[in-house]
Design an enzyme around this catalytic site. Sequence first.
Site, PDB file in Angstrom:
ATOM      1  N   ARG A  47       7.755  -1.703  -4.245  1.00  0.00           N
ATOM      2  CA  ARG A  47       6.927  -3.174  -3.523  1.00  0.00           C
ATOM      3  C   ARG A  47       8.126  -3.584  -4.427  1.00  0.00           C
ATOM      4  O   ARG A  47       9.060  -3.917  -5.566  1.00  0.00           O
ATOM      5  CB  ARG A  47       5.750  -3.402  -4.039  1.00  0.00           C
TER       6      ARG A  47
ATOM      7  N   ARG B   3      10.519  -1.797   2.535  1.00  0.00           N
ATOM      8  CA  ARG B   3       9.943  -0.911   2.248  1.00  0.00           C
ATOM      9  C   ARG B   3       9.347  -0.230   3.984  1.00  0.00           C
ATOM     10  O   ARG B   3       9.087   0.757   3.700  1.00  0.00           O
ATOM     11  CB  ARG B   3       8.603  -1.581   1.578  1.00  0.00           C
TER      12      ARG B   3
ATOM     13  N   HIS C  59       0.543   5.013  -1.446  1.00  0.00           N
ATOM     14  CA  HIS C  59      -0.526   4.365  -0.432  1.00  0.00           C
ATOM     15  C   HIS C  59      -1.762   5.655  -0.259  1.00  0.00           C
ATOM     16  O   HIS C  59      -1.778   6.332  -0.391  1.00  0.00           O
ATOM     17  CB  HIS C  59      -0.473   4.234   1.177  1.00  0.00           C
TER      18      HIS C  59
ATOM     19  N   LYS D   3      -0.152  -0.042  -6.518  1.00  0.00           N
ATOM     20  CA  LYS D   3      -1.707  -1.214  -6.975  1.00  0.00           C
ATOM     21  C   LYS D   3      -2.315  -0.840  -7.630  1.00  0.00           C
ATOM     22  O   LYS D   3      -2.719   0.986  -7.613  1.00  0.00           O
ATOM     23  CB  LYS D   3      -2.353  -1.051  -5.433  1.00  0.00           C
TER      24      LYS D   3
ATOM     25  N   HIS E 184       9.315  -7.145   1.589  1.00  0.00           N
ATOM     26  CA  HIS E 184       8.689  -6.171   1.914  1.00  0.00           C
ATOM     27  C   HIS E 184       9.523  -5.478   3.758  1.00  0.00           C
ATOM     28  O   HIS E 184       9.284  -4.133   3.217  1.00  0.00           O
ATOM     29  CB  HIS E 184       7.609  -6.494   2.177  1.00  0.00           C
TER      30      HIS E 184
ATOM     31  N   TYR F 208       3.755   3.329  10.537  1.00  0.00           N
ATOM     32  CA  TYR F 208       4.409   3.108  10.696  1.00  0.00           C
ATOM     33  C   TYR F 208       4.784   4.502  11.687  1.00  0.00           C
ATOM     34  O   TYR F 208       6.417   4.634  12.368  1.00  0.00           O
ATOM     35  CB  TYR F 208       5.341   3.943   9.521  1.00  0.00           C
TER      36      TYR F 208
END
Length: 303
Positions: free
Chosen positions: A149, A247, A270, A173, A244, A279
């Site tokens: 990110r 990514r 994730h 995150k 982004h 994806y």
Amino acid sequence: MTISDATEEFLLYLGSVRGFSENTVLSYRNDLAQFMQMPHIGAQTDIGAVKTEQLRQCIGVLSREKRAAASINRFIAAVRSLFAYCKKSHHIQTNPALELKTVKNPKRLPRFMTGAEVDKLCAAPATNELLWEKRDRALFEMFYSSGCRVSEMASLMLADFSSDYSSVIVTGKGRKDRRVYFEADAQNALAAYLADRRERFGDADTEKALFVNQHGKKLTVRGIAYIISRYSGVEGTNRHVSPHAFRHTFATAMLTGGADVRLVQELLGHSSISTTQRYTHVTTDHMIEMYNKAHPHGGGKGR
């Protein structure tokens, strides 16, 4: 109490008691201004007289105006918060906003670059000479190689890297640490940048962050976004992309190349496998598109 008076009291509460930023309070103000401008509501209406059906009519008005789902849901959140505050403050006896439901936000497939587009963008710093060639090449190669990110890339510290710069620990995150990896092109570009950085700043280079601006200070998220916008804008490839997009491109390339979806989940950081599985839809759609273009009966140029 009128809706207007309740709104002003609520906004004051958000800023002074809850400590929300000016921008956040302004966002609430804008959404609630829309609420008061609804033809069947009005700023001087007694807030205790508002019914659930009237609130639903507001959503209908916004839908007919073809507002985006995210915009409508933000409006709903603001109205919910206002009425929850009024109930807590005993301005109303019942909360008509409790039964409001958000609208479905259509899922959008992430945008990604083709291999040729990535190559062109990574080569742009050497051909365009817009900012700092070696730094910018390293930045692009490392984005594409790692799937980081933009906030993670801006936070990279020299001390976090392995001795050969082939991997680094990033904090994603939820403050979760993970290791990401860099292939040969990224490692070579990084080595060239660090050598050039030492030449530029010498002993004065005390910044521990990996990426710095041309004054030797740490690059911010906004600074990285600016660099990418310059090279992908009209001065560069003329196909604007966001940070982004690297990514998304990394994830798509990995899955197209046969990587297991759980490995890609780990590399991207994730928390849910469903996020990564978006994806797989991208790669499937892309394969179908290429098939239809290439097959003799597919209706494409190969016919």
